[in-house]
Design a protein around this motif. Sequence first.
Motif, PDB file in Angstrom:
ATOM      1  N   TYR A 148       0.927  -1.277  -0.185  1.00 22.41           N
ATOM      2  CA  TYR A 148       0.014  -0.064  -0.055  1.00 22.41           C
ATOM      3  C   TYR A 148       0.872   1.372   0.081  1.00 22.41           C
ATOM      4  CZ  TYR A 148      -2.972  -3.731   1.731  1.00 22.41           C
ATOM      5  OH  TYR A 148      -3.417  -5.066   1.861  1.00 22.41           O
ATOM      6  N   LEU A 149       0.183   2.296  -0.421  1.00 22.85           N
ATOM      7  CA  LEU A 149       1.042   3.680  -0.569  1.00 22.85           C
ATOM      8  C   LEU A 149      -0.069   4.696  -0.568  1.00 22.85           C
ATOM      9  CD1 LEU A 149       0.581   4.279  -3.724  1.00 22.85           C
ATOM     10  CD2 LEU A 149       2.794   3.169  -3.971  1.00 22.85           C
ATOM     11  N   VAL A 150       0.392   6.131  -0.235  1.00 21.25           N
ATOM     12  CA  VAL A 150      -0.380   7.266  -0.429  1.00 21.25           C
ATOM     13  C   VAL A 150      -0.585   7.774  -1.773  1.00 21.25           C
ATOM     14  CG1 VAL A 150      -0.871   9.437   0.629  1.00 21.25           C
ATOM     15  CG2 VAL A 150       0.251   7.748   1.926  1.00 21.25           C
ATOM     16  N   TRP A 194       6.726   5.661   0.290  1.00 18.15           N
ATOM     17  CA  TRP A 194       7.286   4.320  -0.001  1.00 18.15           C
ATOM     18  C   TRP A 194       6.057   3.161  -0.162  1.00 18.15           C
ATOM     19  CZ3 TRP A 194       9.189   7.144   4.094  1.00 18.15           C
ATOM     20  CH2 TRP A 194       8.536   7.141   5.250  1.00 18.15           C
ATOM     21  N   LEU A 195       6.532   1.993  -0.608  1.00 24.66           N
ATOM     22  CA  LEU A 195       5.431   0.942  -0.650  1.00 24.66           C
ATOM     23  C   LEU A 195       5.677  -0.049   0.614  1.00 24.66           C
ATOM     24  CD1 LEU A 195       3.456  -0.906  -2.292  1.00 24.66           C
ATOM     25  CD2 LEU A 195       5.540  -2.088  -3.204  1.00 24.66           C
ATOM     26  N   THR A 196       4.454   0.048   1.373  1.00 25.03           N
ATOM     27  CA  THR A 196       4.549  -0.615   2.673  1.00 25.03           C
ATOM     28  C   THR A 196       4.003  -1.987   2.474  1.00 25.03           C
ATOM     29  OG1 THR A 196       4.095   1.277   3.905  1.00 25.03           O
ATOM     30  CG2 THR A 196       3.770  -0.790   4.960  1.00 25.03           C
ATOM     31  N   THR A 197       4.769  -3.032   2.597  1.00 29.91           N
ATOM     32  CA  THR A 197       4.054  -4.421   2.175  1.00 29.91           C
ATOM     33  C   THR A 197       2.908  -4.833   2.944  1.00 29.91           C
ATOM     34  OG1 THR A 197       5.981  -5.548   3.751  1.00 29.91           O
ATOM     35  CG2 THR A 197       6.439  -4.950   1.365  1.00 29.91           C
ATOM     36  N   ASP A 198       2.141  -5.527   2.228  1.00 29.89           N
ATOM     37  CA  ASP A 198       0.990  -6.054   3.049  1.00 29.89           C
ATOM     38  C   ASP A 198       1.189  -6.612   4.459  1.00 29.89           C
ATOM     39  OD1 ASP A 198      -2.064  -6.654   2.880  1.00 29.89           O
ATOM     40  OD2 ASP A 198      -0.870  -8.661   3.118  1.00 29.89           O
TER      41      ASP A 198
END
Length: 281
Positions: A154-156, A187-191
């Motif tokens: 997820y990301l903003v 950044w891309l926060t992993t699931d």
Amino acid sequence: MKLVRFTQAGTTRIGKLVDGQVIDLSAVTGHSDSMRAVLTQWNDLRAKLEAVTAPAFALDQLRLEAPINDPQKYLAIGLNYKEHAEEAKAAGIPIPTSQLWFNKQVSCISGPFDPIEFPADVKVLDYEIELGVVIGKRCRRVKAEDARSVVAGYLVTNDVSARDWQSRSPTFTLGKSFDTHGPIGPWLTTDDEIADPMNLNMKLTVNGEVRQNFPTDDMIYNIWQQIEYLSTVMTLEPGDVIATGTPSGVGVAINKTLQVGDVVRAEIEQLGAIENTVVAG
């Protein structure tokens, strides 16, 4: 993990954010700066990426780039929050009876702290904070109950919208796709780091004034239903970005659209914040 694309000493690379530092993952990814390529090989690379501990750079000494700059698709859903749908209805826009999708052309994507251009051809510029979902596996015809298994993280996102251009076409695409009108990040926060993506608070401010402040649980169609719907039509690929809708409080509804000089900050609980200044384009 919190995966980043960062530029240091003129070179853009893939890294991960750990305790305020960015650890360079080039030992695993080589010279590639493609997050899409990393996600395509995720099962093989993940353990190796988690094991890397150096070299590390202070976050404030780097330029953060869009976590994914080369997705094959950037898809966005309209009128997917209950209160936002109601404010649109009050303005004479009917609430759709099914999921309403449009493309943001991938050329609109920009970094988490890059400027938003206000083109001379645009009269009404607006903001829309949205939870961005990034696909991690090539998939087709995914059932809602299985949809989380195809999510990388997820990301903003800020679905910047040229409202006058949007209204000219029933597909919305032109009004959603001007260059720089797709800032994403930071950044891309992993699931695996997010217990429940349907229970995150989103807040957007303009020059410090809160304009949007709502939880993701106000969605009409949740993330998993969205993935099921889209994958009925098309194959979703690693790196594809899905913007899952914006809550109430958009500028056109409250007569406070964006102006040159405005600073727009979009923040989602557990995912970080992006901040972009509106400049003349």
